[in-house]
Write an enzyme that holds these catalytic residues in place. Structure first.
Site, mmCIF file in Angstrom:
data_model
loop_
_atom_site.group_PDB
_atom_site.id
_atom_site.type_symbol
_atom_site.label_atom_id
_atom_site.label_comp_id
_atom_site.label_asym_id
_atom_site.label_seq_id
_atom_site.Cartn_x
_atom_site.Cartn_y
_atom_site.Cartn_z
ATOM 1 N N GLY A 695 -0.108 2.233 2.618
ATOM 2 C CA GLY A 695 0.839 1.131 2.631
ATOM 3 C C GLY A 695 2.123 1.496 1.905
ATOM 4 O O GLY A 695 2.170 2.430 1.102
ATOM 5 N N CYS A 696 3.190 0.736 2.168
ATOM 6 C CA CYS A 696 4.497 1.036 1.577
ATOM 7 C C CYS A 696 4.505 0.760 0.078
ATOM 8 O O CYS A 696 4.910 1.617 -0.721
ATOM 9 C CB CYS A 696 5.576 0.232 2.281
ATOM 10 S SG CYS A 696 5.231 -1.538 2.399
ATOM 11 N N TYR A 697 4.080 -0.442 -0.327
ATOM 12 C CA TYR A 697 3.960 -0.733 -1.748
ATOM 13 C C TYR A 697 3.052 0.296 -2.426
ATOM 14 O O TYR A 697 3.324 0.791 -3.513
ATOM 15 C CB TYR A 697 3.334 -2.119 -1.941
ATOM 16 C CG TYR A 697 4.266 -3.304 -1.901
ATOM 17 C CD1 TYR A 697 5.351 -3.403 -2.766
ATOM 18 C CD2 TYR A 697 4.032 -4.350 -1.021
ATOM 19 C CE1 TYR A 697 6.183 -4.518 -2.753
ATOM 20 C CE2 TYR A 697 4.854 -5.467 -0.993
ATOM 21 C CZ TYR A 697 5.931 -5.555 -1.864
ATOM 22 O OH TYR A 697 6.742 -6.659 -1.854
ATOM 23 N N ALA A 698 1.922 0.589 -1.745
ATOM 24 C CA ALA A 698 0.901 1.463 -2.348
ATOM 25 C C ALA A 698 1.406 2.883 -2.534
ATOM 26 O O ALA A 698 1.079 3.550 -3.519
ATOM 27 C CB ALA A 698 -0.361 1.464 -1.490
ATOM 28 N N THR A 699 2.209 3.380 -1.586
ATOM 29 C CA THR A 699 2.746 4.740 -1.723
ATOM 30 C C THR A 699 3.614 4.862 -2.967
ATOM 31 O O THR A 699 3.432 5.768 -3.791
ATOM 32 C CB THR A 699 3.558 5.107 -0.478
ATOM 33 O OG1 THR A 699 2.679 5.166 0.658
ATOM 34 C CG2 THR A 699 4.226 6.463 -0.644
#
Length: 878
Positions: A695-699
């Site tokens: 995910g974008c937040y997770a990256t």
């Protein structure tokens, strides 16, 4: 003939994979290399703070922990003082001190102790100019009077101490050795004054320093028998050190990073025994280049044949020592090669038979070789070998429409140690404008062959390589022949199998063969073409000379064929734009129920019309082998039927495509590979056929926290804010610009799926509170990280710089990064690093474009790795 182990063996050079005979010597860091994404829990010495970053940096460059361990085994196979002598010029100390110390800290961490000798020429010129003394040179050697020597001595001591202190700051124990290291006599007192000619080296002081755990740091100052200090050129001092210590490597650090040819291209390697006379005859080899090559030859002529010289940039020291491709110019003696075009030219035919039989298995080995020699008596060939027969290559020339073929390659351990393999390939390329050979697809040493090849194709577990074939029709004919011969003869065009059969039956091994590409070799490391059925996917990889470990194939039509399921969203649009400029991928299908029948905008390679593909369509396409990579760009919980359709299609076909899922559906499924290349071993991604895109937040959150996991003193808290593109295209309050204006909307205050994702991947619980703001694209994280021990902001920033050194899509900055600066860029920026008064809490900030590195760019990284292309192919580097 050539085992996988032998292919891996090499000393003092890096153009092929190296392995030392015998068992790998244990090294303290080896255990950490075996983990997938290691975070050390040890803080016993300061260097542990940077160990993780440096090791992962090396692993990322090499692509295989096996190679790193082999290099370590090679370099630790000799006594510590015989590992390497490194000459550091004054300009390096001035302009590249940080890069130098980071590289030396890595070597020190893994138990390697290079002997460092430095100069200070540019600094000395500056100081003399300030003192009103004009430097004088005779024949390139500085004339040294008493005043010059006094200035030089003070300067050398200052520079030596500065280097030692910088190393100590990085946790490296370094010992200054500034007097009594070089014994000398006057070079020519009347002509050059107080300039010395080295007559002896104090090896005992060096050995004592290393045995006590210190890197020896020497100045290029010498003393006469009566105690007079003399100035010595640093290159000369390094050469005399090398003669005394006989190291595996002699390294000259250079701002230019190597030697360059007439076209301005960096020279990768020079084999002196084969190339010296030719080089000296070239008009462009003059001045400094000519002198440097001549001096290095004179040095290597006095050293063991296994010793090599490298001229490299200080920032590339790790790459030079621990990668196959290297970084600068490698110079070695090599070996002169002999050649033969008939068996009668071999002085000892029995010796030739012994060479061909060695390393072979099976009771019919002798009979097989006899049949092979009979074949050579009746056919044209050219053999290349050294005087001791440590290496032998046999090429069957181009004939009857067949390309020239490397039919035999056998190298002993001694042959690899003296670098004959590269000598042979140099000779092959000089005499054979084009050449074909094959290797097993699962061979662990494919990198060397890719380095030698212009292109490749894989069929049924075998890789056929070629170089020098530029005609597209000829390449297609070659590929077709490779496939059809295998199908027609069920692999029987392999020279090895035909010779075995001929040995048993007494038949002629080539009676039914019109053309073939074969290698007489027992093991697959250099077994030449073994034709088989085309059961797998494959892609021409001519643009990637050093592809990652994984699937390095070539499809019938060339570029990889891509299908995008769910192309309507913002991420799908960004991926389309990236694929449009990718040289080795073609977008064949885009699926969107709402846009079916409309033309895809933003893709210019060909006209693509939106379709509404059903799971049944996907199953049938997979069964036919129409697609090489499926990208699922669907909302969470929607793509499962399509993934299962791919699984179903595989059951009725030998085809096996790659799936990259952009949703969260498979990020917690252990049977899928999590595709964050900067934190997950790239080998795992390269070998995967189903990849869960993070995910974008997770990256951004993982990259922002990962370097400090081993130092955590509690739960990190992440305050994240995203632009409204992260809420997707479907209308909602979270992407309603009017609702967001003058507003900030928090959502999923606890238990957000990215909170679970980050915690799962980092192996530690985090708290995450996401928000959405009025800007369109980009994410900002402010991350509060508790520490288990007091640390400074500078220490923490250094940890991040070391951890992400060499990562092209991660940028470590000083100040907190801004969203407006990351929008439209393909990487992540990390900064801030502000520590509170206790030193036990740091605030780190990270920004990412949620549509690019947060989704489409990262997807393309994973596609490149899994499909066998260079990781950053088609990605503009930030």
């Amino acid at each position: 003939m050539l085992s996988a182990a032998a292919v891996a063996l090499r000393a003092g050079a890096r153009r092929t994979v190296r392995r030392l005979p015998g068992k790998t010597r244990a090294i303290p860091v080896a255990a950490s290399l075996r983990r997938q994404r290691p975070f050390s829990t040890s803080a016993s010495r300061k260097t542990d703070l940077t160990t993780r970053g440096m090791i992962v940096q090396t692993l990322s460059s090499v692509g295989s922990k096996r190679e790193v361990q082999q290099y370590l085994s090679l370099f630790t196979s000799v006594s510590s003082q015989r590992f390497a002598v490194i000459k550091v010029g004054g300009a390096i100390l001035t302009d590249y001190l940080d890069e130098l110390c980071s590289s030396l800290a890595f070597l020190y961490t893994v138990g390697l102790y290079p002997v460092i000798v430095h100069g200070a020429g540019p600094q000395l010129n500056s100081l003399l100019e300030q003192a009103g003394v004009e430097p004088q040179f005779e024949e390139g050697i500085r004339v040294t009077d008493a005043k010059t020597l006094r200035v030089a001595r003070d300067l050398f001591l200052k520079e030596n101490l500065n280097l030692v202190n910088k190393l100590e700051e990085k946790g490296v124990h370094a010992q200054p050795l500034t007097t009594g290291m070089f014994r000398a006599e006057y070079l020519n007192k009347e002509k050059w004054g107080l300039v010395g000619k080295v007559t002896g080296v104090n090896k005992q002081a060096i050995e004592t320093a290393i045995s006590n755990g210190y890197l020896p740091i020497l100045t290029s100052m010498a003393e006469t028998d009566d105690g007079q200090i003399l100035n010595v050129n640093a290159d000369v001092a390094a050469a005399e050190l090398a003669r005394a210590l006989e190291p595996l490597k002699v390294v000259y650090l250079s701002e230019k990073g190597g030697l360059f040819d007439a076209a301005g291209q960096k020279i990768s390697a020079i084999n002196l025994d084969e190339e010296f006379d030719h080089l000296m005859s070239q008009e462009w080899v003059r001045y400094g280049t000519r002198l440097k090559i001549k001096e290095i030859k004179e040095l290597l002529d006095t050293l063991p044949r296994a010793t090599s010289v490298a001229i490299i940039h200080p920032g590339d020291l790790q790459k030079e020592l621990f990668t196959d491709s290297g970084a600068g110019t490698l110079i070695r003696r090599g070996s002169k090669l002999l050649s033969a075009t008939s068996l009668s030219e071999f002085k000892d035919l029995d010796a030739l038979k012994t060479v061909l039989i060695r390393d072979r298995e099976g009771p019919d080995a002798k009979e097989t070789v006899d049949k092979y020699l009979e074949f050579l008596k009746e056919n044209d060939f050219k053999a290349y070998y050294d005087g001791q027969m440590n290496a032998l290559a046999i090429v069957l020339p181009a004939k009857d429409g067949r390309q020239a073929t490397l039919a035999t390659l056998t190298i002993t351990k001694s042959g690899w140690l003296t670098n004959i393999a590269d000598n042979i390939f140099t000779a092959l390329k000089k005499e054979h404008p084009s050449l074909v050979w094959t290797v097993k697809e699962d061979d662990e040493n494919l990198g060397w062959f890719f380095d030698k090849a212009d292109g490749s194709i894989t069929r049924d577990g075998d890789v056929m390589f070629w170089y020098g074939i530029e005609n597209g029709d000829e390449i297609m004919r070659l590929m077709k022949d490779f496939t059809l011969n295998g199908r027609a003869m069920l692999g029987d065009s392999n020279l090895e199998s035909r010779l075995h059969r001929a040995a048993k039956t007494g038949s002629k091994p080539f009676a039914q063969q019109a053309r073939g590409y074969s290698t007489l070799a027992r093991r697959p490391a250099v077994s030449a073409p073994v034709f088989g059925l085309n059961t797998g996917r494959g892609y021409v990889t001519q643009t990637n000379p050093n592809p990652p470990i994984g699937k390095k194939n070539a499809s019938k039509s060339g570029p990889a064929r891509v299908a995008l399921i769910g192309a309507r969203g913002y991420t799908g649009q960004e991926l389309v734009r990236l694929l449009d400029s990718h040289p080795n991928m073609d977008l064949r299908h885009v699926s969107s129920r709402e846009l079916a029948g409309k033309k895809l905008e933003g893709y210019n390679k060909s006209e693509v019309i939106y379709e509404s593909l059903s799971p049944d369509d996907v199953r049938d396409m997979e069964k036919r082998g129409d697609i090489d990579c499926w990208v699922m760009a669907l909302p969470n919980g929607v793509c499962k039927p399509f993934v299962e359709a791919v699984y179903e299609g595989r059951k009725g076909s030998n085809h096996k495509s790659v799936i990259v899922d952009l949703s969260a559906d498979y990020r917690f499924d252990n049977s899928w590979t999590y595709g964050l290349p900067e934190l997950v071993q790239r080998n795992n991604i390269a070998d995967a056929t189903q990849i869960a895109n993070p995910g974008c937040y997770a990256t951004a959150a993982q990259l922002g926290i990962a370097p400090l996991v081993e130092h955590l003193g509690g739960m990190p808290h992440i305050f994240g804010v995203s632009g409204y593109s992260g809420a997707g295209t479907k209308p909602s309050p979270k992407n309603d610009v009017e609702n967001l204006t003058n507003n900030l909307i928090p959502y999923s205050l606890t238990g957000h799926i990215h909170e679970r994702e980050v915690s799962s991947q980092l192996g530690t619980q985090v708290a995450f509170v996401p928000h959405v703001a009025v800007w369109f694209r980009g994410i900002h994280h402010t991350i509060s990280i508790p520490l288990k021990q007091s640390m400074t902001s500078r220490d923490i920033r250094q940890i991040y710089q070391d951890r992400y050194a060499g990562e092209k899509l991660v940028k470590v900055v000083g100040e907190a990064p801004l969203v407006k600066n990351i929008s439209g860029k393909h990487g992540v920026e990390i900064g801030g690093f502000e520590v509170d008064k206790t030193g036990k809490r740091v605030v780190v900030c990270a920004t990412i474009d949620n549509l690019l590195k947060g989704a489409a760019t990262q997807c393309l990284q994973n596609m490149n790795l899994a499909l066998g292309y260079a990781e950053y192919e088609g990605i503009p580097i930030m």
